[in-house]
Design an enzyme around this catalytic site. Structure first.
Site, PDB file in Angstrom:
ATOM      1  N   LYS A 202     -17.107  -2.781  14.855  1.00 58.56           N
ATOM      2  CA  LYS A 202     -16.894  -1.397  14.444  1.00 58.56           C
ATOM      3  C   LYS A 202     -18.167  -0.825  13.809  1.00 58.56           C
ATOM      4  O   LYS A 202     -18.102   0.078  12.987  1.00 58.56           O
ATOM      5  CB  LYS A 202     -15.718  -1.333  13.465  1.00 58.56           C
ATOM      6  CG  LYS A 202     -14.392  -1.810  14.070  1.00 58.56           C
ATOM      7  CD  LYS A 202     -13.222  -1.605  13.120  1.00 58.56           C
ATOM      8  CE  LYS A 202     -11.920  -2.045  13.764  1.00 58.56           C
ATOM      9  NZ  LYS A 202     -10.761  -1.889  12.855  1.00 58.56           N
TER      10      LYS A 202
ATOM     11  N   TYR B 126      -5.039  -9.988  -2.263  1.00 57.35           N
ATOM     12  CA  TYR B 126      -3.929 -10.805  -1.783  1.00 57.35           C
ATOM     13  C   TYR B 126      -3.472 -11.792  -2.854  1.00 57.35           C
ATOM     14  O   TYR B 126      -2.436 -12.415  -2.705  1.00 57.35           O
ATOM     15  CB  TYR B 126      -4.344 -11.555  -0.510  1.00 57.35           C
ATOM     16  CG  TYR B 126      -4.689 -10.613   0.632  1.00 57.35           C
ATOM     17  CD1 TYR B 126      -3.689 -10.120   1.465  1.00 57.35           C
ATOM     18  CD2 TYR B 126      -5.997 -10.199   0.865  1.00 57.35           C
ATOM     19  CE1 TYR B 126      -3.983  -9.252   2.504  1.00 57.35           C
ATOM     20  CE2 TYR B 126      -6.306  -9.329   1.902  1.00 57.35           C
ATOM     21  CZ  TYR B 126      -5.300  -8.858   2.720  1.00 57.35           C
ATOM     22  OH  TYR B 126      -5.594  -7.994   3.738  1.00 57.35           O
TER      23      TYR B 126
ATOM     24  N   LYS C 143     -16.919   1.663   3.180  1.00 59.62           N
ATOM     25  CA  LYS C 143     -16.369   0.535   3.918  1.00 59.62           C
ATOM     26  C   LYS C 143     -17.426   0.005   4.880  1.00 59.62           C
ATOM     27  O   LYS C 143     -17.870   0.709   5.782  1.00 59.62           O
ATOM     28  CB  LYS C 143     -15.124   0.986   4.680  1.00 59.62           C
ATOM     29  CG  LYS C 143     -14.503  -0.115   5.531  1.00 59.62           C
ATOM     30  CD  LYS C 143     -13.160   0.325   6.069  1.00 59.62           C
ATOM     31  CE  LYS C 143     -12.557  -0.732   6.970  1.00 59.62           C
ATOM     32  NZ  LYS C 143     -11.263  -0.318   7.506  1.00 59.62           N
TER      33      LYS C 143
ATOM     34  N   LYS D 142     -15.521  -1.705  -0.258  1.00 56.45           N
ATOM     35  CA  LYS D 142     -14.938  -2.790   0.519  1.00 56.45           C
ATOM     36  C   LYS D 142     -15.928  -3.397   1.488  1.00 56.45           C
ATOM     37  O   LYS D 142     -16.645  -2.630   2.125  1.00 56.45           O
ATOM     38  CB  LYS D 142     -13.754  -2.165   1.282  1.00 56.45           C
ATOM     39  CG  LYS D 142     -13.065  -3.048   2.248  1.00 56.45           C
ATOM     40  CD  LYS D 142     -11.973  -2.274   2.942  1.00 56.45           C
ATOM     41  CE  LYS D 142     -11.430  -3.156   4.045  1.00 56.45           C
ATOM     42  NZ  LYS D 142     -10.482  -2.512   4.863  1.00 56.45           N
TER      43      LYS D 142
ATOM     44  N   ARG E 263      -7.552  -8.832  10.891  1.00 55.83           N
ATOM     45  CA  ARG E 263      -7.384  -8.381  12.284  1.00 55.83           C
ATOM     46  C   ARG E 263      -6.457  -9.317  13.038  1.00 55.83           C
ATOM     47  O   ARG E 263      -5.683  -8.881  13.885  1.00 55.83           O
ATOM     48  CB  ARG E 263      -8.754  -8.255  12.975  1.00 55.83           C
ATOM     49  CG  ARG E 263      -9.554  -7.085  12.416  1.00 55.83           C
ATOM     50  CD  ARG E 263     -10.934  -6.939  13.046  1.00 55.83           C
ATOM     51  NE  ARG E 263     -11.722  -5.929  12.337  1.00 55.83           N
ATOM     52  CZ  ARG E 263     -13.027  -5.770  12.472  1.00 55.83           C
ATOM     53  NH1 ARG E 263     -13.705  -6.545  13.296  1.00 55.83           N
ATOM     54  NH2 ARG E 263     -13.657  -4.831  11.787  1.00 55.83           N
TER      55      ARG E 263
ATOM     56  N   GLU F 100     -21.591   8.621   1.479  1.00 59.55           N
ATOM     57  CA  GLU F 100     -20.218   8.676   1.999  1.00 59.55           C
ATOM     58  C   GLU F 100     -19.209   8.973   0.882  1.00 59.55           C
ATOM     59  O   GLU F 100     -18.249   9.713   1.072  1.00 59.55           O
ATOM     60  CB  GLU F 100     -19.843   7.335   2.659  1.00 59.55           C
ATOM     61  CG  GLU F 100     -20.600   7.036   3.945  1.00 59.55           C
ATOM     62  CD  GLU F 100     -20.073   7.842   5.133  1.00 59.55           C
ATOM     63  OE1 GLU F 100     -19.021   8.506   4.995  1.00 59.55           O
ATOM     64  OE2 GLU F 100     -20.716   7.803   6.191  1.00 59.55           O
TER      65      GLU F 100
ATOM     66  N   SER G 216      -9.424  -9.825   3.345  1.00 59.48           N
ATOM     67  CA  SER G 216      -8.814 -11.034   3.898  1.00 59.48           C
ATOM     68  C   SER G 216      -9.787 -12.216   3.986  1.00 59.48           C
ATOM     69  O   SER G 216      -9.432 -13.331   3.626  1.00 59.48           O
ATOM     70  CB  SER G 216      -8.244 -10.727   5.283  1.00 59.48           C
ATOM     71  OG  SER G 216      -9.248 -10.217   6.144  1.00 59.48           O
TER      72      SER G 216
HETATM   73  C1  PBG Z   1      -8.082  -1.168   9.437  1.00 59.77           C
HETATM   74  C2  PBG Z   1      -8.275  -1.966   8.192  1.00 59.77           C
HETATM   75  C3  PBG Z   1      -9.025  -3.137   8.067  1.00 59.77           C
HETATM   76  C4  PBG Z   1      -8.784  -3.608   6.776  1.00 59.77           C
HETATM   77  C5  PBG Z   1      -7.949  -2.698   6.131  1.00 59.77           C
HETATM   78  N1  PBG Z   1      -7.648  -1.676   7.013  1.00 59.77           N
HETATM   79  C6  PBG Z   1      -9.806  -3.897   9.065  1.00 59.77           C
HETATM   80  C7  PBG Z   1     -10.844  -3.242   9.882  1.00 59.77           C
HETATM   81  O1  PBG Z   1     -11.413  -2.199   9.516  1.00 59.77           O
HETATM   82  O2  PBG Z   1     -11.086  -3.771  10.964  1.00 59.77           O
HETATM   83  C8  PBG Z   1      -9.319  -4.897   6.229  1.00 59.77           C
HETATM   84  C9  PBG Z   1      -8.445  -5.576   5.237  1.00 59.77           C
HETATM   85  C10 PBG Z   1      -8.758  -6.990   4.985  1.00 59.77           C
HETATM   86  O3  PBG Z   1      -9.609  -7.632   5.646  1.00 59.77           O
HETATM   87  O4  PBG Z   1      -8.114  -7.526   4.079  1.00 59.77           O
HETATM   88  N2  PBG Z   1      -8.629   0.078   9.521  1.00 59.77           N
END
Ligand code: PBG
Length: 292
Positions: free
Chosen positions: A184, A280, A160, A215, A170, A200, A241
């Site tokens: 983050k 989505y 990730k 991701k 968010r 990882e 998203s």
């Molecule tokens: C939270 C999480 C995130 C997403 C899924 N779980 C956002 C982040 O790490 O800030 C992202 C999903 C998306 O953007 O569709 N841990």
């Protein structure tokens, strides 16, 4: 939260927040379209958030109530996946506990174990530790097995990246304003580093992950292809998203053709090695597949 509401998410046209009593509206549709699993994400009211993300362990929280509701009505007609992380519940918007601006890896694991046990108890089928830090997959697996949840699977957010493409999500879960300008990047991966993803993934698999997420999706197809080639395990592409919003903006402006573009992207995920795709666009894609 609330009753009989469906709220728009301004940056994600066509995606909504539902109150629990309205969930069947989308779960019915998913089952009819043979979508195998839904992922649940809560928007926690600010008054319920604190530094420790205590609400994550409340057995009456939104996610728990949603799991119970769906399982009661649909039994095993559809799988449920839940994130295991604290960001929907913390006042600072981070995925873990923090002290003096440092994310506390090990202390966070303790909370995640309890969150996992709770969600498994409620009936969740697949747990997805989404803070992607160290040691949680193994610890959660051991705790699940001890508690008799041997069949609950772990889908690790192994690769990730620290990405701008999570912005609309968010906003949707209300973690964006809490997070403010803080990112983050101390716990999610550096987009410039491909080798770290392999490292990882290897760690999470060794700890017992059943499948791994790569991701975001589209900008990270090289990582997906490498992961599939190196490990041969079930790999999940997560079209996030920001990718969704970006595409919708183009469709709305008539710059890209909706159906053909979505189909091409799905084919690209499969070509790169995806065994499953989180997107989505799922209901729309299911419809296209049935028509063809
Ligand atoms: C939270 C999480 C995130 C997403 C899924 N779980 C956002 C982040 O790490 O800030 C992202 C999903 C998306 O953007 O569709 N841990």
């Amino acid at each position: 939260e609330g009753f009989n509401k469906r709220q728009e998410i301004s940056s994600m046209p066509g995606v909504f927040r539902y109150t629990i009593n309205r969930l069947s509206q989308i779960v019915d549709r998913a089952i009819k379209k043979k979508i195998p699993m839904v992922a649940l994400f809560p928007k926690t009211q600010n008054v319920r958030k604190d530094e420790l993300g205590t609400e994550s362990l409340n057995e009456k929280n939104l996610v728990c109530s949603a799991i119970i509701e769906i399982k009661k009505k649909y039994k095993n007609q559809i799988g449920i996946m839940c994130d295991v992380a604290l960001d929907p519940y913390t006042s600072h918007g981070h995925d873990g506990l923090i002290k003096s601006n440092i994310i506390l890896n090990d202390e966070t694991i303790e909370v995640l174990i309890n969150q996992s046990l709770l969600q498994a108890e409620m009936g969740c089928d697949v747990l997805a530790p989404s803070d992607m830090m160290d040691g949680r997959v193994g610890a959660i697996r051991a705790a699940l097995d001890d508690a008799g949840h041997k069949n609950v699977q772990i889908m690790a957010y192994a690769a990730k990246y620290s990405s701008s493409f999570y912005g609309p999500f968010r906003e949707a879960v209300g973690a964006g304003t809490s997070l403010g300008k803080a990112g983050k990047s101390t716990y999610q991966m550096d987009p410039a580093n491909g080798d770290e993803a392999m490292h990882e993934i290897a760690l999470d698999l060794a700890e017992g992950a059943d499948m791994v997420i790569i991701k975001p999706g589209m900008p990270y197809l090289d990582i997906l292809a490498r992961a599939k080639a190196e490990f041969g395990v079930p790999c999940v592409a997560y079209q996030v998203s920001g990718e969704y919003s970006m595409l919708c903006a183009s469709f709305e402006n008539g710059w890209l053709t909706r159906e053909r573009t979505i189909q091409e992207l799905m084919i690209c995920f499969k070509r790169a090695g995806a065994d499953a795709i989180m997107t989505y666009f799922a209901p729309e894609i299911a419809k296209m597949l049935r028509q063809s």
